[in-house]
Structures are given as C-alpha cells and as structure tokens.
Design a protein around this motif. Structure first.
Motif, PDB file in Angstrom:
ATOM      1  N   GLN A 131       9.377  14.021 -17.803  1.00  0.00           N
ATOM      2  CA  GLN A 131      10.133  14.010 -19.192  1.00  0.00           C
ATOM      3  C   GLN A 131       9.499  15.082 -20.182  1.00  0.00           C
ATOM      4  OE1 GLN A 131       8.726   9.857 -19.906  1.00  0.00           O
ATOM      5  NE2 GLN A 131      10.677   9.123 -18.721  1.00  0.00           N
ATOM      6  N   LEU A 132       8.190  15.425 -20.095  1.00  0.00           N
ATOM      7  CA  LEU A 132       7.485  16.363 -20.921  1.00  0.00           C
ATOM      8  C   LEU A 132       8.237  17.701 -20.595  1.00  0.00           C
ATOM      9  CD1 LEU A 132       5.477  16.824 -23.198  1.00  0.00           C
ATOM     10  CD2 LEU A 132       3.840  17.273 -21.357  1.00  0.00           C
ATOM     11  N   GLU A 133       8.446  17.793 -19.659  1.00  0.00           N
ATOM     12  CA  GLU A 133       9.116  19.335 -19.157  1.00  0.00           C
ATOM     13  C   GLU A 133      10.676  19.356 -19.512  1.00  0.00           C
ATOM     14  OE1 GLU A 133      10.630  21.607 -15.218  1.00  0.00           O
ATOM     15  OE2 GLU A 133       9.321  19.835 -14.840  1.00  0.00           O
ATOM     16  N   THR A 134      11.288  18.279 -19.511  1.00  0.00           N
ATOM     17  CA  THR A 134      12.760  18.052 -20.233  1.00  0.00           C
ATOM     18  C   THR A 134      12.619  18.451 -21.549  1.00  0.00           C
ATOM     19  OG1 THR A 134      13.387  16.667 -18.229  1.00  0.00           O
ATOM     20  CG2 THR A 134      14.542  16.781 -20.052  1.00  0.00           C
ATOM     21  N   TYR A 135      11.704  17.764 -22.161  1.00  0.00           N
ATOM     22  CA  TYR A 135      11.723  17.997 -23.524  1.00  0.00           C
ATOM     23  C   TYR A 135      11.423  19.293 -23.996  1.00  0.00           C
ATOM     24  CZ  TYR A 135      10.233  17.647 -28.599  1.00  0.00           C
ATOM     25  OH  TYR A 135      10.203  17.564 -29.824  1.00  0.00           O
ATOM     26  N   ILE A 136      10.527  20.097 -23.243  1.00  0.00           N
ATOM     27  CA  ILE A 136      10.256  21.505 -23.802  1.00  0.00           C
ATOM     28  C   ILE A 136      11.515  22.346 -23.229  1.00  0.00           C
ATOM     29  CG2 ILE A 136       8.680  23.302 -23.202  1.00  0.00           C
ATOM     30  CD1 ILE A 136       6.472  21.288 -22.419  1.00  0.00           C
ATOM     31  N   LYS A 137      12.054  22.125 -22.253  1.00  0.00           N
ATOM     32  CA  LYS A 137      13.019  23.101 -22.040  1.00  0.00           C
ATOM     33  C   LYS A 137      14.349  22.639 -22.987  1.00  0.00           C
ATOM     34  CE  LYS A 137      12.483  23.301 -16.910  1.00  0.00           C
ATOM     35  NZ  LYS A 137      12.874  23.178 -15.689  1.00  0.00           N
ATOM     36  N   LYS A 138      14.606  21.346 -23.298  1.00  0.00           N
ATOM     37  CA  LYS A 138      15.758  21.227 -24.667  1.00  0.00           C
ATOM     38  C   LYS A 138      15.136  21.891 -25.783  1.00  0.00           C
ATOM     39  CE  LYS A 138      17.583  16.846 -23.036  1.00  0.00           C
ATOM     40  NZ  LYS A 138      17.647  15.279 -23.385  1.00  0.00           N
ATOM     41  N   ALA A 139      14.078  21.817 -26.086  1.00  0.00           N
ATOM     42  CA  ALA A 139      13.726  22.495 -27.339  1.00  0.00           C
ATOM     43  C   ALA A 139      13.882  24.135 -27.401  1.00  0.00           C
ATOM     44  CB  ALA A 139      12.088  22.305 -27.626  1.00  0.00           C
ATOM     45  N   CYS A 140      13.676  24.636 -26.168  1.00  0.00           N
ATOM     46  CA  CYS A 140      13.951  25.996 -25.840  1.00  0.00           C
ATOM     47  C   CYS A 140      15.306  26.371 -26.128  1.00  0.00           C
ATOM     48  CB  CYS A 140      13.438  26.437 -24.542  1.00  0.00           C
ATOM     49  SG  CYS A 140      13.512  28.254 -24.116  1.00  0.00           S
ATOM     50  N   ASP A 141      16.127  25.357 -25.368  1.00  0.00           N
ATOM     51  CA  ASP A 141      17.584  25.439 -25.308  1.00  0.00           C
ATOM     52  C   ASP A 141      18.371  25.683 -26.692  1.00  0.00           C
ATOM     53  OD1 ASP A 141      17.761  25.655 -22.664  1.00  0.00           O
ATOM     54  OD2 ASP A 141      18.164  23.734 -22.281  1.00  0.00           O
ATOM     55  N   ILE A 142      17.761  24.679 -27.652  1.00  0.00           N
ATOM     56  CA  ILE A 142      18.228  24.752 -29.103  1.00  0.00           C
ATOM     57  C   ILE A 142      17.333  25.821 -29.969  1.00  0.00           C
ATOM     58  CG2 ILE A 142      19.252  22.583 -28.715  1.00  0.00           C
ATOM     59  CD1 ILE A 142      16.743  21.462 -30.698  1.00  0.00           C
ATOM     60  N   TYR A 143      16.539  26.818 -29.101  1.00  0.00           N
ATOM     61  CA  TYR A 143      15.965  27.847 -29.849  1.00  0.00           C
ATOM     62  C   TYR A 143      15.005  27.286 -30.857  1.00  0.00           C
ATOM     63  CZ  TYR A 143      19.855  30.577 -28.251  1.00  0.00           C
ATOM     64  OH  TYR A 143      20.867  31.207 -27.619  1.00  0.00           O
ATOM     65  N   PHE A 144      14.153  26.260 -30.269  1.00  0.00           N
ATOM     66  CA  PHE A 144      13.162  25.605 -31.147  1.00  0.00           C
ATOM     67  C   PHE A 144      12.217  25.952 -30.038  1.00  0.00           C
ATOM     68  CE2 PHE A 144      10.326  22.345 -32.572  1.00  0.00           C
ATOM     69  CZ  PHE A 144      10.124  22.927 -33.884  1.00  0.00           C
ATOM     70  N   GLY A 145      11.717  27.193 -29.792  1.00  0.00           N
ATOM     71  CA  GLY A 145      10.818  27.525 -28.779  1.00  0.00           C
ATOM     72  C   GLY A 145       9.488  27.147 -29.421  1.00  0.00           C
ATOM     73  N   LEU A 146       8.479  26.715 -28.396  1.00  0.00           N
ATOM     74  CA  LEU A 146       7.168  26.282 -28.533  1.00  0.00           C
ATOM     75  C   LEU A 146       6.086  27.532 -28.202  1.00  0.00           C
ATOM     76  CD1 LEU A 146       7.667  22.446 -27.686  1.00  0.00           C
ATOM     77  CD2 LEU A 146       7.397  23.151 -30.022  1.00  0.00           C
ATOM     78  N   THR A 147       5.191  27.457 -28.826  1.00  0.00           N
ATOM     79  CA  THR A 147       4.110  28.519 -28.314  1.00  0.00           C
ATOM     80  C   THR A 147       3.211  27.729 -27.419  1.00  0.00           C
ATOM     81  OG1 THR A 147       2.347  27.790 -29.918  1.00  0.00           O
ATOM     82  CG2 THR A 147       4.074  29.729 -30.639  1.00  0.00           C
ATOM     83  N   LEU A 148       2.628  28.697 -26.556  1.00  0.00           N
ATOM     84  CA  LEU A 148       1.720  28.068 -25.573  1.00  0.00           C
ATOM     85  C   LEU A 148       0.608  26.997 -26.113  1.00  0.00           C
ATOM     86  CD1 LEU A 148       0.610  27.542 -22.824  1.00  0.00           C
ATOM     87  CD2 LEU A 148      -0.797  29.810 -23.257  1.00  0.00           C
ATOM     88  N   THR A 149       0.168  27.161 -27.421  1.00  0.00           N
ATOM     89  CA  THR A 149      -0.770  26.354 -28.191  1.00  0.00           C
ATOM     90  C   THR A 149       0.147  24.859 -28.599  1.00  0.00           C
ATOM     91  OG1 THR A 149      -2.007  28.403 -28.791  1.00  0.00           O
ATOM     92  CG2 THR A 149      -2.255  26.132 -30.178  1.00  0.00           C
ATOM     93  N   GLU A 150       1.379  25.057 -29.056  1.00  0.00           N
ATOM     94  CA  GLU A 150       1.797  24.003 -29.417  1.00  0.00           C
ATOM     95  C   GLU A 150       2.172  23.133 -28.118  1.00  0.00           C
ATOM     96  OE1 GLU A 150       4.312  25.669 -33.320  1.00  0.00           O
ATOM     97  OE2 GLU A 150       5.166  26.037 -31.303  1.00  0.00           O
ATOM     98  N   VAL A 151       2.703  23.720 -27.251  1.00  0.00           N
ATOM     99  CA  VAL A 151       2.774  22.994 -25.786  1.00  0.00           C
ATOM    100  C   VAL A 151       1.645  22.205 -25.329  1.00  0.00           C
ATOM    101  CG1 VAL A 151       3.384  22.845 -23.446  1.00  0.00           C
ATOM    102  CG2 VAL A 151       4.669  24.330 -25.010  1.00  0.00           C
TER     103      VAL A 151
END
Length: 53
Positions: free
Chosen positions: A17-37
């Motif tokens: 679920q966490l992985e899916t959320y991070i990938k969705k954020a990336c897909d909509i150009y709301f990338g997260l930095t390593l610190t934010e992840v």
C-alpha cells in the motif's frame, strides 16, 4: 526489501500500500524526495502503532 525479518516493520500488504501510494504520487508529478518518503514511512508506522522489536 533486503531486510531480515527482525528489522521489518510493515507486513507485505502494508508495504504494498505504501509503495502504491508513492508510485501514484510520482505518476501525477508529485514526486517525493528520499527524506519525504522516509518521513511518510515513519508517520505510517506511528499511525499503525508499529515499532522495532
């Protein structure tokens, strides 16, 4: 991934679920930095009342 089970905090479903959320954020150009992840994972663990054994 790559951790031995005593260090693993999330079970397979929670990790997926966490992985899916991070990938969705990336897909909509709301990338997260390593610190934010890391902060997101920490906050999720606290919300699920997880801690290291």
């Amino acid at each position: 991934m790559g951790y031995t089970s005593p260090r693993q905090i999330f079970n397979a479903e929670e990790e997926f679920q966490l992985e899916t959320y991070i990938k969705k954020a990336c897909d909509i150009y709301f990338g997260l930095t390593l610190t934010e992840v890391r902060k997101l994972a920490n906050d999720c663990g606290k919300a699920l009342l997880k801690s290291l054994p």
